[in-house]
Write a protein that holds these residues in place. Structure first.
Motif, PDB file in Angstrom:
ATOM      1  N   ALA A 111      10.412  13.333   9.495  1.00  0.00           N
ATOM      2  CA  ALA A 111      10.984  12.259  10.314  1.00  0.00           C
ATOM      3  C   ALA A 111       9.934  11.156  10.422  1.00  0.00           C
ATOM      4  N   ASN A 112      10.313   9.951  10.043  1.00  0.00           N
ATOM      5  CA  ASN A 112       9.406   8.802  10.070  1.00  0.00           C
ATOM      6  C   ASN A 112       9.919   7.792  11.080  1.00  0.00           C
ATOM      7  N   LEU A 113       9.191   7.621  12.162  1.00  0.00           N
ATOM      8  CA  LEU A 113       9.627   6.729  13.230  1.00  0.00           C
ATOM      9  C   LEU A 113       8.758   5.478  13.235  1.00  0.00           C
ATOM     10  N   PRO A 114       9.377   4.307  12.990  1.00  0.00           N
ATOM     11  CA  PRO A 114       8.595   3.070  12.935  1.00  0.00           C
ATOM     12  C   PRO A 114       8.431   2.423  14.302  1.00  0.00           C
ATOM     13  N   CYS A 115       7.394   1.599  14.400  1.00  0.00           N
ATOM     14  CA  CYS A 115       7.144   0.843  15.627  1.00  0.00           C
ATOM     15  C   CYS A 115       6.449  -0.464  15.258  1.00  0.00           C
ATOM     16  N   ASN A 116       6.962  -1.554  15.789  1.00  0.00           N
ATOM     17  CA  ASN A 116       6.320  -2.851  15.602  1.00  0.00           C
ATOM     18  C   ASN A 116       5.572  -3.249  16.859  1.00  0.00           C
ATOM     19  N   HIS A 117       4.340  -3.693  16.696  1.00  0.00           N
ATOM     20  CA  HIS A 117       3.522  -4.164  17.819  1.00  0.00           C
ATOM     21  C   HIS A 117       2.698  -5.343  17.326  1.00  0.00           C
ATOM     22  N   SER A 118       3.389  -6.415  16.971  1.00  0.00           N
ATOM     23  CA  SER A 118       2.743  -7.547  16.304  1.00  0.00           C
ATOM     24  C   SER A 118       1.781  -8.306  17.210  1.00  0.00           C
ATOM     25  N   THR A 119       1.896  -8.141  18.523  1.00  0.00           N
ATOM     26  CA  THR A 119       1.004  -8.876  19.440  1.00  0.00           C
ATOM     27  C   THR A 119      -0.108  -7.999  19.989  1.00  0.00           C
ATOM     28  N   ILE A 120      -0.333  -6.865  19.364  1.00  0.00           N
ATOM     29  CA  ILE A 120      -1.345  -5.934  19.861  1.00  0.00           C
ATOM     30  C   ILE A 120      -2.725  -6.577  19.807  1.00  0.00           C
ATOM     31  N   SER A 121      -3.532  -6.345  20.822  1.00  0.00           N
ATOM     32  CA  SER A 121      -4.871  -6.904  20.850  1.00  0.00           C
ATOM     33  C   SER A 121      -5.872  -5.886  20.316  1.00  0.00           C
ATOM     34  N   GLY A 122      -7.087  -6.362  20.074  1.00  0.00           N
ATOM     35  CA  GLY A 122      -8.074  -5.534  19.393  1.00  0.00           C
ATOM     36  C   GLY A 122      -8.467  -4.269  20.119  1.00  0.00           C
ATOM     37  N   ASN A 123      -8.361  -4.265  21.446  1.00  0.00           N
ATOM     38  CA  ASN A 123      -8.787  -3.080  22.201  1.00  0.00           C
ATOM     39  C   ASN A 123      -7.635  -2.194  22.627  1.00  0.00           C
ATOM     40  N   GLU A 124      -6.448  -2.488  22.161  1.00  0.00           N
ATOM     41  CA  GLU A 124      -5.281  -1.688  22.544  1.00  0.00           C
ATOM     42  C   GLU A 124      -5.030  -0.569  21.545  1.00  0.00           C
ATOM     43  N   TYR A 125      -4.850   0.631  22.086  1.00  0.00           N
ATOM     44  CA  TYR A 125      -4.513   1.786  21.285  1.00  0.00           C
ATOM     45  C   TYR A 125      -2.991   1.878  21.146  1.00  0.00           C
ATOM     46  N   VAL A 126      -2.550   2.551  20.108  1.00  0.00           N
ATOM     47  CA  VAL A 126      -1.131   2.877  19.944  1.00  0.00           C
ATOM     48  C   VAL A 126      -0.944   4.329  20.348  1.00  0.00           C
ATOM     49  N   TYR A 127      -0.109   4.540  21.356  1.00  0.00           N
ATOM     50  CA  TYR A 127       0.185   5.882  21.854  1.00  0.00           C
ATOM     51  C   TYR A 127       1.632   6.233  21.525  1.00  0.00           C
ATOM     52  N   TRP A 128       1.846   7.500  21.260  1.00  0.00           N
ATOM     53  CA  TRP A 128       3.205   8.015  21.087  1.00  0.00           C
ATOM     54  C   TRP A 128       3.431   9.159  22.069  1.00  0.00           C
ATOM     55  N   TYR A 129       4.550   9.071  22.774  1.00  0.00           N
ATOM     56  CA  TYR A 129       5.011  10.140  23.658  1.00  0.00           C
ATOM     57  C   TYR A 129       6.458  10.454  23.289  1.00  0.00           C
ATOM     58  N   ARG A 130       6.917  11.604  23.711  1.00  0.00           N
ATOM     59  CA  ARG A 130       8.337  11.903  23.582  1.00  0.00           C
ATOM     60  C   ARG A 130       8.842  12.549  24.863  1.00  0.00           C
ATOM     61  N   GLN A 131      10.138  12.401  25.092  1.00  0.00           N
ATOM     62  CA  GLN A 131      10.761  12.979  26.272  1.00  0.00           C
ATOM     63  C   GLN A 131      11.993  13.759  25.816  1.00  0.00           C
ATOM     64  N   ILE A 132      11.928  15.051  26.017  1.00  0.00           N
ATOM     65  CA  ILE A 132      13.012  15.944  25.631  1.00  0.00           C
ATOM     66  C   ILE A 132      13.917  16.139  26.840  1.00  0.00           C
ATOM     67  N   HIS A 133      15.193  15.815  26.690  1.00  0.00           N
ATOM     68  CA  HIS A 133      16.146  15.843  27.801  1.00  0.00           C
ATOM     69  C   HIS A 133      15.546  15.053  28.962  1.00  0.00           C
ATOM     70  N   SER A 134      15.409  15.615  30.098  1.00  0.00           N
ATOM     71  CA  SER A 134      14.865  14.906  31.259  1.00  0.00           C
ATOM     72  C   SER A 134      13.525  15.475  31.673  1.00  0.00           C
ATOM     73  N   GLN A 135      12.840  16.100  30.709  1.00  0.00           N
ATOM     74  CA  GLN A 135      11.533  16.658  31.016  1.00  0.00           C
ATOM     75  C   GLN A 135      10.484  15.556  31.144  1.00  0.00           C
ATOM     76  N   GLY A 136       9.303  15.909  31.562  1.00  0.00           N
ATOM     77  CA  GLY A 136       8.217  14.953  31.618  1.00  0.00           C
ATOM     78  C   GLY A 136       7.812  14.519  30.220  1.00  0.00           C
ATOM     79  N   PRO A 137       7.397  13.265  30.050  1.00  0.00           N
ATOM     80  CA  PRO A 137       6.955  12.805  28.730  1.00  0.00           C
ATOM     81  C   PRO A 137       5.829  13.683  28.196  1.00  0.00           C
ATOM     82  N   GLN A 138       5.905  13.949  26.912  1.00  0.00           N
ATOM     83  CA  GLN A 138       4.908  14.786  26.254  1.00  0.00           C
ATOM     84  C   GLN A 138       4.061  13.924  25.339  1.00  0.00           C
ATOM     85  N   TYR A 139       2.755  13.982  25.519  1.00  0.00           N
ATOM     86  CA  TYR A 139       1.841  13.237  24.652  1.00  0.00           C
ATOM     87  C   TYR A 139       1.900  13.806  23.240  1.00  0.00           C
TER      88      TYR A 139
END
Lengths: 110, 116
Positions: A18-46
């Motif tokens: 599964a390949n999930l794309p993300c655009n962040h064209s205005t990202i600044s130099g010190n900003e990290y890209v984080y991915w989380y997911r939320q299964i049903h209504s559970q707490g977000p998972q890093y």
């Protein structure tokens, strides 16, 4: 925090990557890209995060383009349990709040 | 290593009552964040606390909501005189500190508040 853009929904067959794309064209130099997911209504998972280099862990791989304006989260062998909403977030230094968009609703089909 | 703990998991209150939501961060974490997720919506930041200090409360409603993170014990999100619009899932996250690369926020299971 930079705004991110993701497709609203995606489908993937079980066992495929599964390949999930993300655009962040205005990202600044010190900003990290984080991915989380939320299964049903559970707490977000890093899942994973990165700054410039590609990253891999036991859950996924993160591919960041050289200009850092977009990235792709890769789940190498998707299972039914990977069905969730996936959030791509650009976040700065320590202590900054996470800004969640609408994410991508990924459905893994048998 | 226990994760972020929240209690209660489900809370039912009548309009006008008070709701108290508790969050125990992961061991070794001294930063706590509260987020709210209204039905069918995304998570919204509410407040960020360190021990005994509120660092950023830009997402907190101006009235009825307060948060604390005392020197000892869990962080508390308090909602006074609840209204039906407060019905939501409230998530707590914690982080260790020390820079973005080590400051990943880890989330708890949430407290689902229902106001009758």
């Amino acid at each position: 925090d930079a705004k991110t853009t993701q497709p609203t929904s995606m489908d993937c067959a079980e066992g495929r990557a599964a390949n999930l794309p993300c655009n962040h064209s205005t990202i600044s130099g010190n900003e990290y890209v984080y991915w989380y997911r939320q299964i049903h209504s559970q707490g977000p998972q890093y899942i994973i995060h990165g700054l410039k280099n590609n990253e891999t862990n036991e859950m996924a791989s993160l591919i960041i383009t050289e200009d850092r304006k977009s990235s792709t989260l890769i789940l190498p062998h998707a299972t039914l349990r990977d069905t969730a909403v996936y959030y791509c977030i650009a976040s700065g230094d320590a202590g900054q709040k996470l800004v969640f968009g609408q994410g991508t609703r990924l459905t893994i089909n048998p | 290593n226990a994760g972020v703990m929240q209690n209660p998991r489900h809370l039912v209150r009548r309009r006008g009552q008070e709701a108290r939501l508790r969050c125990s961060p992961m061991k070794g974490h001294s930063h706590v964040y509260w987020y709210r997720q209204l039905p069918e919506e995304g998570l919204k930041f509410m407040v960020y606390l360190q021990k005994e200090n509120i660092i950023d409360e830009s997402g907190m409603p101006k009235e009825r909501f307060s948060a604390e993170f005392p020197k000892e014990g869990p962080s508390i999100l308090r909602i006074q005189q609840v209204v039906r619009g407060d019905s939501a899932a409230y998530f707590c996250a914690s982080s260790h500190t020390g820079g973005a690369s080590t400051d990943t926020q880890y989330f708890g299971p949430g407290t689902r508040l229902t106001v009758l």
